[in-house]
Design an enzyme around this catalytic site. Sequence first.
Site, PDB file in Angstrom:
ATOM      1  N   ASN A   1       0.870  -1.169   0.000  1.00 15.09           N
ATOM      2  CA  ASN A   1       0.000   0.000   0.000  1.00 15.09           C
ATOM      3  C   ASN A   1       0.908   1.221   0.000  1.00 15.09           C
ATOM      4  O   ASN A   1       1.843   1.295   0.794  1.00 15.09           O
ATOM      5  CB  ASN A   1      -0.896   0.008   1.241  1.00 15.09           C
ATOM      6  CG  ASN A   1      -1.788  -1.213   1.314  1.00 15.09           C
ATOM      7  OD1 ASN A   1      -2.284  -1.685   0.309  1.00 15.09           O
ATOM      8  ND2 ASN A   1      -1.981  -1.739   2.512  1.00 15.09           N
TER       9      ASN A   1
ATOM     10  N   SER B   1      -0.721   2.751   6.566  1.00 17.08           N
ATOM     11  CA  SER B   1      -0.856   3.407   7.866  1.00 17.08           C
ATOM     12  C   SER B   1       0.482   3.578   8.567  1.00 17.08           C
ATOM     13  O   SER B   1       0.595   4.403   9.469  1.00 17.08           O
ATOM     14  CB  SER B   1      -1.832   2.640   8.762  1.00 17.08           C
ATOM     15  OG  SER B   1      -1.379   1.319   8.966  1.00 17.08           O
TER      16      SER B   1
ATOM     17  N   HIS C   1       6.598  -1.783   3.462  1.00 20.52           N
ATOM     18  CA  HIS C   1       6.383  -3.159   3.899  1.00 20.52           C
ATOM     19  C   HIS C   1       5.469  -3.855   2.907  1.00 20.52           C
ATOM     20  O   HIS C   1       4.505  -3.284   2.424  1.00 20.52           O
ATOM     21  CB  HIS C   1       5.802  -3.222   5.318  1.00 20.52           C
ATOM     22  CG  HIS C   1       4.542  -2.440   5.515  1.00 20.52           C
ATOM     23  ND1 HIS C   1       4.516  -1.054   5.562  1.00 20.52           N
ATOM     24  CD2 HIS C   1       3.255  -2.842   5.672  1.00 20.52           C
ATOM     25  CE1 HIS C   1       3.271  -0.639   5.763  1.00 20.52           C
ATOM     26  NE2 HIS C   1       2.485  -1.715   5.816  1.00 20.52           N
TER      27      HIS C   1
ATOM     28  N   HIS D   1       2.945  -7.019   2.300  1.00 16.76           N
ATOM     29  CA  HIS D   1       2.086  -7.962   3.007  1.00 16.76           C
ATOM     30  C   HIS D   1       2.117  -9.301   2.274  1.00 16.76           C
ATOM     31  O   HIS D   1       1.703  -9.376   1.115  1.00 16.76           O
ATOM     32  CB  HIS D   1       0.637  -7.466   3.030  1.00 16.76           C
ATOM     33  CG  HIS D   1       0.429  -6.180   3.737  1.00 16.76           C
ATOM     34  ND1 HIS D   1      -0.161  -6.111   4.980  1.00 16.76           N
ATOM     35  CD2 HIS D   1       0.719  -4.901   3.387  1.00 16.76           C
ATOM     36  CE1 HIS D   1      -0.228  -4.840   5.359  1.00 16.76           C
ATOM     37  NE2 HIS D   1       0.297  -4.092   4.404  1.00 16.76           N
TER      38      HIS D   1
END
Length: 113
Positions: free
Chosen positions: A86, A94, A99, A101
């Site tokens: 994201n 957020s 990172h 996932h």
Amino acid sequence: MSDDCLFCTIIAGDIPGDMVLETERVVAFRDIAPKAPVHVLVVPRAHVPNVAAAAREIPEVLAEMAEVAQRIADAECGGQFRWIFNTGARAGQSVFHVHGHVIGGGELDWNPA
């Protein structure tokens, strides 16, 4: 490292993370709010804000992150997984430390195609 970054704090060992795998340049730990049976975050130790910056600034570490993601999938998902990044708050990011996932461990009911 960034003093106000949650992932930098986990990487430093100042707060606990459910570690799955660690290398010299990459860590992987379980997401605290999993969206699938396997939901692991693959994170570089270097603080970089998003995947585009990682590709530009630390491409060799981004490649190592992919290798780590595959190792986790091989161990926990029969080698099959989604690897999702994201980028930006409206996209769901957020924590502004890149990172990926690793999502897997069964049939996933979301198909972006």
